[in-house]
Design a protein around this motif. Structure first.
Motif, short mmCIF file in Angstrom:
data_model
loop_
_atom_site.label_atom_id
_atom_site.label_comp_id
_atom_site.label_asym_id
_atom_site.label_seq_id
_atom_site.Cartn_x
_atom_site.Cartn_y
_atom_site.Cartn_z
N ASN A 234 45.88 32.37 6.24
CA ASN A 234 46.39 33.27 5.21
C ASN A 234 45.27 34.08 4.56
OD1 ASN A 234 49.20 32.77 5.30
ND2 ASN A 234 48.91 30.83 4.24
N VAL A 235 44.11 33.45 4.39
CA VAL A 235 42.96 34.17 3.84
C VAL A 235 42.55 35.29 4.79
CG1 VAL A 235 40.52 33.97 3.23
CG2 VAL A 235 42.13 32.23 2.46
N ASP A 236 42.51 35.00 6.10
CA ASP A 236 42.15 36.02 7.10
C ASP A 236 43.12 37.20 7.05
OD1 ASP A 236 39.92 34.69 8.03
OD2 ASP A 236 40.93 33.82 9.77
N ILE A 237 44.41 36.92 6.97
CA ILE A 237 45.42 37.99 6.93
C ILE A 237 45.26 38.81 5.65
CG2 ILE A 237 47.89 38.48 6.76
CD1 ILE A 237 48.31 35.94 8.54
N ALA A 238 45.07 38.15 4.51
CA ALA A 238 44.91 38.85 3.24
C ALA A 238 43.69 39.77 3.28
CB ALA A 238 44.80 37.85 2.09
N LEU A 239 42.58 39.27 3.83
CA LEU A 239 41.36 40.07 3.89
C LEU A 239 41.48 41.21 4.90
CD1 LEU A 239 38.60 37.34 3.52
CD2 LEU A 239 39.43 38.96 1.79
N ALA A 240 42.20 40.98 6.00
CA ALA A 240 42.42 42.04 6.99
C ALA A 240 43.25 43.17 6.38
CB ALA A 240 43.09 41.49 8.23
N LEU A 241 44.28 42.82 5.63
CA LEU A 241 45.09 43.84 4.95
C LEU A 241 44.28 44.58 3.89
CD1 LEU A 241 48.54 42.02 4.57
CD2 LEU A 241 48.05 44.08 5.92
N THR A 242 43.45 43.84 3.19
CA THR A 242 42.61 44.46 2.16
C THR A 242 41.64 45.44 2.81
OG1 THR A 242 42.75 42.44 0.85
CG2 THR A 242 41.01 43.99 0.27
N GLN A 243 41.04 45.05 3.92
CA GLN A 243 40.13 45.95 4.63
C GLN A 243 40.87 47.19 5.12
OE1 GLN A 243 38.25 44.25 8.08
NE2 GLN A 243 36.67 45.83 8.13
N ALA A 244 42.09 47.02 5.59
CA ALA A 244 42.89 48.16 6.06
C ALA A 244 43.19 49.13 4.91
CB ALA A 244 44.19 47.66 6.69
N VAL A 245 43.47 48.58 3.73
CA VAL A 245 43.72 49.43 2.55
C VAL A 245 42.48 50.25 2.23
CG1 VAL A 245 44.10 49.38 0.05
CG2 VAL A 245 45.53 47.98 1.56
N PHE A 246 41.32 49.63 2.24
CA PHE A 246 40.08 50.36 1.93
C PHE A 246 39.75 51.38 3.02
CE2 PHE A 246 38.93 46.56 -0.79
CZ PHE A 246 39.16 47.24 -1.98
N THR A 247 40.01 51.05 4.27
CA THR A 247 39.78 52.00 5.36
C THR A 247 40.70 53.21 5.19
OG1 THR A 247 39.12 50.23 6.86
CG2 THR A 247 39.81 52.29 7.88
N GLN A 248 41.94 52.96 4.82
CA GLN A 248 42.91 54.03 4.60
C GLN A 248 42.46 54.96 3.47
OE1 GLN A 248 46.72 52.84 2.79
NE2 GLN A 248 47.74 53.75 4.58
N LYS A 249 41.78 54.41 2.49
CA LYS A 249 41.30 55.19 1.34
C LYS A 249 39.87 55.71 1.54
CE LYS A 249 44.11 52.71 -2.04
NZ LYS A 249 44.11 51.87 -3.23
N ASN A 250 39.31 55.49 2.73
CA ASN A 250 37.93 55.91 3.05
C ASN A 250 36.90 55.28 2.11
OD1 ASN A 250 38.56 57.54 5.29
ND2 ASN A 250 39.16 59.21 3.92
N ILE A 251 37.10 54.03 1.79
CA ILE A 251 36.14 53.29 0.95
C ILE A 251 35.41 52.31 1.88
CG2 ILE A 251 35.84 51.71 -0.98
CD1 ILE A 251 38.42 52.88 -2.18
N ALA A 252 34.14 52.61 2.16
CA ALA A 252 33.37 51.76 3.08
C ALA A 252 32.84 50.51 2.41
CB ALA A 252 32.22 52.56 3.68
N THR A 253 32.40 50.65 1.16
CA THR A 253 31.83 49.52 0.43
C THR A 253 32.51 49.44 -0.94
OG1 THR A 253 29.73 49.95 1.54
CG2 THR A 253 29.68 48.44 -0.33
N PRO A 254 33.59 48.69 -1.03
CA PRO A 254 34.29 48.62 -2.32
C PRO A 254 33.49 47.85 -3.36
CG PRO A 254 35.29 47.13 -0.74
CD PRO A 254 34.24 47.90 0.00
#
Length: 115
Positions: free
Chosen positions: A58-78
């Protein structure tokens, strides 16, 4: 360093005769050193997940979704605060999960397609 130097030859040499000797000469060298310091600012934040404890899957899925959100927003280093908001904000991934939403539902709500 030895430098050539001409001087009049001593008698019995004919006048106008020169001899070459090598005289030591000190060389002064100026060395300028520049120092560049890099200052790294470290900002941390503590995140308390509204889901409580989760397994590694579940942690892996949550972090993968979080990374996808940042990629979608063009945020490389949140920043830590951005990470906290993405996970636990009003529509944060872990907030939605705590409301008993499935991972597929959360992904669709965020605009992603789960395959």
């Amino acid at each position: 360093v030895n430098v050539p130097f001409q001087m009049p030859a001593p008698p019995p040499a004919p006048p106008g005769t020169f001899i070459t000797i090598f005289k030591p000469q000190a060389i002064t060298r100026t060395v300028t050193t520049y120092r560049i310091d890099t200052i790294t600012r470290v900002e941390t934040t503590s995140i308390t997940p509204p889901t409580g404890s989760m397994g590694l899957g579940n942690v892996d899925i949550a972090l993968a979704l979080t990374q996808a959100v940042f990629t979608q927003k063009n945020i490389a280093t949140p920043a830590p605060k951005e990470l906290e908001t993405a996970l636990t904000g009003d529509n944060g991934i872990l907030t939605l999960r705590a409301k008993k939403m499935g991972w597929g539902e959360i992904a669709n709500l965020l605009g992603f397609e789960v395959k």
